[in-house]
Design a protein around this motif. Structure first.
Motif, PDB file in Angstrom:
ATOM      1  N   THR A 135       0.821  -1.207   0.000  1.00  0.00           N
ATOM      2  CA  THR A 135       0.000   0.000   0.000  1.00  0.00           C
ATOM      3  C   THR A 135       0.855   1.257   0.000  1.00  0.00           C
ATOM      4  N   LEU A 136       1.943   1.232   0.780  1.00  0.00           N
ATOM      5  CA  LEU A 136       2.821   2.406   0.814  1.00  0.00           C
ATOM      6  C   LEU A 136       3.464   2.634  -0.543  1.00  0.00           C
ATOM      7  N   ILE A 139       1.019   4.213  -2.815  1.00  0.00           N
ATOM      8  CA  ILE A 139       0.869   5.656  -2.593  1.00  0.00           C
ATOM      9  C   ILE A 139       2.004   6.414  -3.269  1.00  0.00           C
ATOM     10  N   PHE A 147      -1.792  12.689 -10.059  1.00  0.00           N
ATOM     11  CA  PHE A 147      -3.063  12.324  -9.459  1.00  0.00           C
ATOM     12  C   PHE A 147      -4.122  12.004 -10.479  1.00  0.00           C
ATOM     13  N   PHE A 227      -9.823   9.006   0.347  1.00  0.00           N
ATOM     14  CA  PHE A 227      -9.874   9.858   1.547  1.00  0.00           C
ATOM     15  C   PHE A 227      -8.644  10.752   1.609  1.00  0.00           C
ATOM     16  N   LEU A 228      -7.502  10.228   1.166  1.00  0.00           N
ATOM     17  CA  LEU A 228      -6.256  10.993   1.199  1.00  0.00           C
ATOM     18  C   LEU A 228      -6.104  11.914   0.008  1.00  0.00           C
ATOM     19  N   LEU A 230      -6.198  10.824  -3.227  1.00  0.00           N
ATOM     20  CA  LEU A 230      -5.609  10.155  -4.389  1.00  0.00           C
ATOM     21  C   LEU A 230      -6.690   9.579  -5.286  1.00  0.00           C
ATOM     22  N   LEU A 247     -15.240  16.679   6.673  1.00  0.00           N
ATOM     23  CA  LEU A 247     -14.884  16.254   8.027  1.00  0.00           C
ATOM     24  C   LEU A 247     -15.245  17.298   9.080  1.00  0.00           C
TER      25      LEU A 247
ATOM     26  N   PHE B 143     -11.652   5.125   8.434  1.00  0.00           N
ATOM     27  CA  PHE B 143     -12.089   6.504   8.691  1.00  0.00           C
ATOM     28  C   PHE B 143     -13.526   6.555   9.212  1.00  0.00           C
ATOM     29  N   PHE B 264      -0.114  -3.083   6.764  1.00  0.00           N
ATOM     30  CA  PHE B 264      -1.427  -2.485   6.584  1.00  0.00           C
ATOM     31  C   PHE B 264      -1.721  -1.453   7.662  1.00  0.00           C
ATOM     32  N   PHE B 266       0.537   0.585   8.757  1.00  0.00           N
ATOM     33  CA  PHE B 266       1.210   1.794   8.280  1.00  0.00           C
ATOM     34  C   PHE B 266       0.334   2.525   7.280  1.00  0.00           C
ATOM     35  N   ALA B 267      -0.419   1.760   6.474  1.00  0.00           N
ATOM     36  CA  ALA B 267      -1.327   2.421   5.541  1.00  0.00           C
ATOM     37  C   ALA B 267      -2.514   3.011   6.292  1.00  0.00           C
ATOM     38  N   VAL B 270      -2.106   6.455   8.281  1.00  0.00           N
ATOM     39  CA  VAL B 270      -2.154   7.709   7.544  1.00  0.00           C
ATOM     40  C   VAL B 270      -3.557   8.309   7.635  1.00  0.00           C
ATOM     41  N   VAL B 271      -4.559   7.465   7.437  1.00  0.00           N
ATOM     42  CA  VAL B 271      -5.945   7.920   7.499  1.00  0.00           C
ATOM     43  C   VAL B 271      -6.336   8.284   8.930  1.00  0.00           C
ATOM     44  N   GLN B 274      -4.945  11.475  10.210  1.00  0.00           N
ATOM     45  CA  GLN B 274      -5.580  12.662   9.643  1.00  0.00           C
ATOM     46  C   GLN B 274      -6.872  13.002  10.369  1.00  0.00           C
ATOM     47  N   VAL B 275      -7.694  11.985  10.665  1.00  0.00           N
ATOM     48  CA  VAL B 275      -8.957  12.253  11.343  1.00  0.00           C
ATOM     49  C   VAL B 275      -8.702  12.795  12.748  1.00  0.00           C
ATOM     50  N   LEU B 285       2.548  12.775   5.682  1.00  0.00           N
ATOM     51  CA  LEU B 285       2.382  12.195   4.349  1.00  0.00           C
ATOM     52  C   LEU B 285       1.100  12.715   3.701  1.00  0.00           C
ATOM     53  N   ALA B 286       0.012  12.730   4.481  1.00  0.00           N
ATOM     54  CA  ALA B 286      -1.272  13.184   3.939  1.00  0.00           C
ATOM     55  C   ALA B 286      -1.191  14.630   3.466  1.00  0.00           C
ATOM     56  N   ILE B 289       0.875  14.772   0.073  1.00  0.00           N
ATOM     57  CA  ILE B 289       0.277  14.229  -1.152  1.00  0.00           C
ATOM     58  C   ILE B 289      -0.334  15.325  -2.027  1.00  0.00           C
ATOM     59  N   LEU B 304       9.125   4.001   6.620  1.00  0.00           N
ATOM     60  CA  LEU B 304       8.133   3.010   7.039  1.00  0.00           C
ATOM     61  C   LEU B 304       8.431   1.653   6.396  1.00  0.00           C
TER      62      LEU B 304
END
Lengths: 286, 328
Positions: A135-136, A139, A147, A227-228, A230, A247, B143, B264, B266-267, B270-271, B274-275, B285-286, B289, B304
């Motif tokens: 996943t990383l 990203i 994007f 959500f991020l 992307l 949010l 989230f 997972f 680590f993924a 990130v979310v 942020q919340v 990171l967020a 991006i 990571l």
């Protein structure tokens, strides 16, 4: 890595109510998968309003007249946005799973059938991918590619196939050792024909089960990436992004960010229950 | 054992090299311009050309890759295009918060996973009332769980905070819990724990199910084995059978899964960060991006990723220690 582990790599688990139930319930759950796909397919027809145009008062609550799920901070119909978001999420997930199935399938079958150095090379490559945090890397890939939904799907597809390659290779290898394949070879049938007529059909059930159990994982992952930020650009409705953008309304108009998130939960639940049901139906057949 | 250790270390080093190569290639093709990070947008063409030369951007790619690795080993990961600071300095500021959150969540995931496995395997009465809800929660996107947690525990019940780590600045270790213990500050410790509860629990739910399921099937097969029946029939108490004979032989697959789940987490972090406005590497990171700050994204991925690779190597070593048959 044991078969146990490759079978469930993700955080998202299967909900296993269906395992104990009969064939009828399993069929009903597969029917649910079809219903969601149909809803996604006809989302534009089902959506009562234009999803990107403000059409009502701001922040109408749930159950408002004409706006069943209310409106968001600039007066857009949340039901319409959520339906289009479901369309994007669902088909994106199907595309990623299909790409994993095709790329992983080709590599897995090639490795499993050929054996020898090619098998070794392809499986070392697969292990390499599996040992990196996918996943990383996805990203980082998307950030480098630029994007947009298309690049996000490409980025995920690049890290997604190894899991399929591993499982399909094992199955192809087992198939290639079966007596009927040996008999076909001895009968002088061409290698290509042996692969397509005698090995592939045996691999298909496992591949389908693997893929159907994976849809829920991809739905959750895509929602997280969206959500991020992307995913698609701003006005386009997308479930993860719609939650992220609204949010700050959580404590005043909770439904605006929560409804798209609930839609993700719904998709993931349906995908998991349906995938489980497909597995049970195919297991019962064999 | 020495051979096993050497081989496992070797493969971890190869993996880290591959990861740096991937990150380097992505950085080379990414749209952002590192020169502008150093000079700003109004630099003269001559200054830009000089800086390109100084940064080695005119060298052939293999030479650049070599320099990239040398620089990374020296702790130089380039400049962030967004914060205009060295990426390493940013990581130094933001990494501890993430490590603290993930570590607590990881321990929680192991506890919840073990509870899931043991309650299922030993058929504890009422265990289904714990496993069922956990299963449903684990199918939700992180989230959504975070939003639900904030609405329920912050807005409605008003028992837990919803943002930040509970302290303005951290002490020497960068970990709130450790610093508050070192400083003997009880209120700070309590605040730290309160702020950790929601994000850590939410982060741990999905991994706990994956670990729990593997562990349960492993426990089930061990419980059905002949030597466990022998241990039981010679009159050992169930708790002794479990502790001495079952657990050690069942841990392996659960440990492997725990290592994989770290990736997972680590993924997910990130979310979740942020919340909860958690001042960690995930939030960093967020924020990187949307601004296409590739050096920062590359730095986070690298750090990571290396933690992930090292953790999984450790898991393999732990497994080999628990089961000497594996280190052949």
């Amino acid at each position: 890595m044991s078969a146990d582990l490759t079978a469930r790599r993700f955080g998202v688990p299967q909900v296993t109510i269906a395992r104990f139930a009969g064939r009828r319930l399993n069929l009903a759950l597969v029917g649910l998968l079809i219903v969601v796909t149909l809803v996604a397919l006809f989302a534009r027809v089902l959506a009562p309003d234009n999803p990107v145009q403000p059409i009502g008062a701001l922040n109408l609550p749930l159950g408002s007249e004409g706006h069943l799920l209310g409106t968001d901070g600039i007066g857009r119909d949340i039901l319409s946005r959520t339906l289009i978001g479901i369309q994007t999420s669902w088909f994106s997930a199907l595309v990623v799973v299909a790409s994993g199935l095709v790329i992983g399938g080709i590599i897995g079958v090639a490795a499993g059938v050929s054996g020898g150095w090619l098998d070794n090379l392809l499986m070392r490559l697969t292990d390499l991918f599996l040992a990196l945090p996918g996943t990383l890397v996805a990203i980082a890939l998307v950030a480098a590619l630029g994007f947009g939904l298309q690049n996000t799907l490409i980025g995920i597809a690049i890290v997604w196939w190894p899991y399929y390659a591993r499982i399909i290779r094992g199955e192809a290898r087992a198939m290639a050792a079966r007596p009927h394949v040996e008999a076909a070879r001895l009968a002088g049938i061409s290698r290509t024909r042996v692969v397509f007529r005698h090995i592939l059909p045996g691999v298909v059930p496992t591949a389908i089960v693997t893929a159907s159990l994976d849809i829920g994982n991809v739905v959750i992952l895509l929602a997280g990436l969206s959500f991020l930020g992307l995913g698609q650009a701003a006005p386009a409705p997308e479930l993860g992004a719609d939650t992220a953008r609204n949010l700050q309304q959580l404590l005043t108009q909770w439904w605006v960010p929560v409804v798209p998130g609930l839609a993700v939960l719904l998709l993931s639940l349906v995908a998991n229950l349906g995938g489980d049901a497909i597995r049970n139906l195919l297991a019962g057949r064999r | 054992m020495t051979r096993f250790l050497l081989r496992r270390t070797g493969s971890a080093v190869v993996l880290v090299l591959v990861l740096t190569a991937v990150v380097f290639v992505l950085q080379a093709v990414s749209p952002g311009d590192p020169v502008k990070a150093y000079l700003g947008n109004n630099a003269s063409p001559a200054a830009i050309a000089a800086q390109r030369q100084a940064l080695g951007l005119n060298d052939p790619l293999p030479v650049q890759y070599f320099h990239y690795i040398v620089h990374a080993l020296q702790g130089n990961l380039g400049m962030s295009l967004r914060t205009r600071r060295p990426v390493m300095a940013d990581l130094h500021d933001f990494l501890p918060a993430t490590v603290e959150l993930v570590a607590v969540a990881f321990v929680l995931a192991l506890l919840l996973g073990s509870l899931y496995a043991v309650s299922g395997s030993l058929r504890w009465p009422g265990g289904a009332f714990f496993r069922g809800p956990l299963l449903v929660l684990a199918t939700a996107p992180p989230f959504l769980l975070a939003l639900g947690g904030i609405i329920l525990f912050y807005a409605q019940l008003q028992v837990l905070p919803a943002a930040g780590r509970g302290v303005d600045s951290t002490g020497p270790s960068g970990f709130v819990l450790i610093d508050s213990i070192l400083g003997g500050d009880a209120t700070e410790f309590v605040a730290g724990v309160q702020h950790l509860v929601l994000p850590a629990v939410i982060l741990s739910i999905a991994p706990s199910i994956s670990i729990g399921r593997i562990l349960r099937s492993s426990l089930d097969s061990t419980l059905a084995s002949d030597y466990v029946r022998t241990a039981r029939s010679k009159g050992l108490r169930p708790i002794v059978v479990l502790g001495k004979h079952v657990v050690r032989n069942s841990l392996g697959p659960g440990l492997s899964m725990a290592g994989l789940q770290l990736g997972f987490m680590f993924a997910g972090v990130v979310v979740v960060e942020q919340v909860f406005s958690w001042p960690g590497i995930g939030n960093y990171l967020a924020a990187s991006i949307p601004t296409s700050d590739f050096p920062a994204i590359a730095g986070v991925t690298l750090v990571l990723g290396i933690i992930y690779i090292v953790a999984n190597a450790l898991v393999d070593v732990l497994q080999a220690l628990a089961d000497p048959r594996l280190n052949a």
